[in-house]
Design a protein around this motif. Structure first.
Motif, PDB file in Angstrom:
ATOM      1  N   THR A 187       6.219   9.123  -1.816  1.00 16.28           N
ATOM      2  CA  THR A 187       6.190   7.956  -2.606  1.00 16.28           C
ATOM      3  C   THR A 187       4.612   7.973  -3.244  1.00 16.28           C
ATOM      4  OG1 THR A 187       7.103   6.168  -0.988  1.00 16.28           O
ATOM      5  CG2 THR A 187       5.850   5.776  -2.175  1.00 16.28           C
ATOM      6  N   THR A 188       4.767   7.876  -4.296  1.00 15.73           N
ATOM      7  CA  THR A 188       3.552   7.634  -5.315  1.00 15.73           C
ATOM      8  C   THR A 188       2.818   7.001  -5.891  1.00 15.73           C
ATOM      9  OG1 THR A 188       3.869   9.008  -7.023  1.00 15.73           O
ATOM     10  CG2 THR A 188       3.499   9.934  -5.012  1.00 15.73           C
ATOM     11  N   THR A 248       1.376  -0.788   0.102  1.00 12.73           N
ATOM     12  CA  THR A 248      -0.052  -0.154  -0.563  1.00 12.73           C
ATOM     13  C   THR A 248       0.909   1.077   0.517  1.00 12.73           C
ATOM     14  OG1 THR A 248      -0.707   0.064   2.342  1.00 12.73           O
ATOM     15  CG2 THR A 248      -1.950  -1.123   1.205  1.00 12.73           C
ATOM     16  N   ILE A 249       0.612   2.372  -0.571  1.00 10.52           N
ATOM     17  CA  ILE A 249       0.920   3.636  -0.916  1.00 10.52           C
ATOM     18  C   ILE A 249       2.019   4.089   0.947  1.00 10.52           C
ATOM     19  CG2 ILE A 249       1.510   6.305  -1.237  1.00 10.52           C
ATOM     20  CD1 ILE A 249       1.635   3.847  -3.420  1.00 10.52           C
ATOM     21  N   ASP A 250       0.533   4.141   1.733  1.00  9.36           N
ATOM     22  CA  ASP A 250       1.054   4.498   2.828  1.00  9.36           C
ATOM     23  C   ASP A 250       1.451   3.542   3.464  1.00  9.36           C
ATOM     24  OD1 ASP A 250      -0.843   6.753   2.391  1.00  9.36           O
ATOM     25  OD2 ASP A 250      -2.758   5.708   3.544  1.00  9.36           O
ATOM     26  N   ILE A 301       5.200   2.554  -8.650  1.00  8.33           N
ATOM     27  CA  ILE A 301       5.620   3.277  -7.868  1.00  8.33           C
ATOM     28  C   ILE A 301       6.806   4.091  -8.091  1.00  8.33           C
ATOM     29  CG2 ILE A 301       5.105   3.190  -5.040  1.00  8.33           C
ATOM     30  CD1 ILE A 301       5.140   0.620  -5.805  1.00  8.33           C
ATOM     31  N   PHE A 304       9.565   5.887  -5.970  1.00 11.93           N
ATOM     32  CA  PHE A 304      10.092   6.565  -4.401  1.00 11.93           C
ATOM     33  C   PHE A 304      10.437   7.673  -4.853  1.00 11.93           C
ATOM     34  CE2 PHE A 304       8.637   1.954  -4.875  1.00 11.93           C
ATOM     35  CZ  PHE A 304       7.890   1.898  -3.817  1.00 11.93           C
ATOM     36  N   ARG A 348       4.764   4.758   2.460  1.00  8.65           N
ATOM     37  CA  ARG A 348       5.411   5.627   3.173  1.00  8.65           C
ATOM     38  C   ARG A 348       5.565   5.585   4.507  1.00  8.65           C
ATOM     39  NH1 ARG A 348       0.011   9.023   0.626  1.00  8.65           N
ATOM     40  NH2 ARG A 348       1.333   9.890  -1.393  1.00  8.65           N
ATOM     41  N   SER A 403       0.913   3.549  -8.208  1.00 10.95           N
ATOM     42  CA  SER A 403      -0.051   1.977  -8.683  1.00 10.95           C
ATOM     43  C   SER A 403       1.202   1.123  -7.687  1.00 10.95           C
ATOM     44  CB  SER A 403      -0.691   1.989  -9.111  1.00 10.95           C
ATOM     45  OG  SER A 403      -1.506   0.845  -9.133  1.00 10.95           O
ATOM     46  N   THR A 404       0.067   0.266  -6.447  1.00 10.22           N
ATOM     47  CA  THR A 404       0.792  -1.080  -6.432  1.00 10.22           C
ATOM     48  C   THR A 404       0.293  -2.137  -6.476  1.00 10.22           C
ATOM     49  OG1 THR A 404      -0.504  -0.771  -4.342  1.00 10.22           O
ATOM     50  CG2 THR A 404       1.711   0.222  -3.373  1.00 10.22           C
TER      51      THR A 404
END
Length: 146
Positions: free
Chosen positions: A36-37, A24-26, A46, A48, A29, A39-40
């Motif tokens: 971090t942005t 997950t992005i969260d 992604i 980084f 992070r 799609s996972t």
């Protein structure tokens, strides 16, 4: 080709808990870099970003509680085409992570640096999973003069 290998174990946590921090992005992070942005999802990319640069990883596999696999598609030339493996399992009340950054062309000085940085961030992942707070960039331990 040479690889970076590490193993960590999160006490009182499961492979599913670790997976949440990797997929997950969260979660990402919370232990690797706050910037971090992307799609996972498998096929997603992604991004980084760190104070000194960054990497783009294409998600090749994402199996809850079992495995995450990325391929580096952007960033420093030494990383392009390498793969980052996260193999997960449960073992007697511990969430186990077998980490591999595979496909380095040669063991150059930058690889030595990256192996240490991966260890720093893996301990940050362990702290996040076990205690709810990691030390992502820019709050990570600095181990170089670059």
């Amino acid at each position: 080709m040479v690889d970076i290998l590490h193993r960590i174990a999160a006490e009182g946590r499961t492979a599913d808990d670790v997976y949440e921090a990797l997929a997950t992005i969260d979660g990402l992070r919370g232990w690797w870099t706050e910037d971090t942005t992307g799609s996972t999802e498998p096929g997603g990319v992604i991004a980084f970003r760190f104070p000194a640069g960054g990497f783009d990883m294409r998600v090749l596999e994402s199996e809850p509680g079992k495995r995450v696999l990325w391929e580096v598609v952007g960033g420093t030339p030494e990383w392009i085409g390498t793969r980052v493996h996260w193999d997960l399992r449960d073992e007697n009340g511990w969430g186990i992570v077998l980490f591999k950054h595979e496909g380095w062309a040669e063991p150059i000085e930058f690889m030595h640096h990256c192996s240490t940085k991966w260890a720093v961030f893996l301990l940050s992942l362990k702290a996040l999973v076990e205690h709810g707070k990691g030390d992502p960039a820019p709050h990570d331990v600095q181990n170089d003069n670059w």
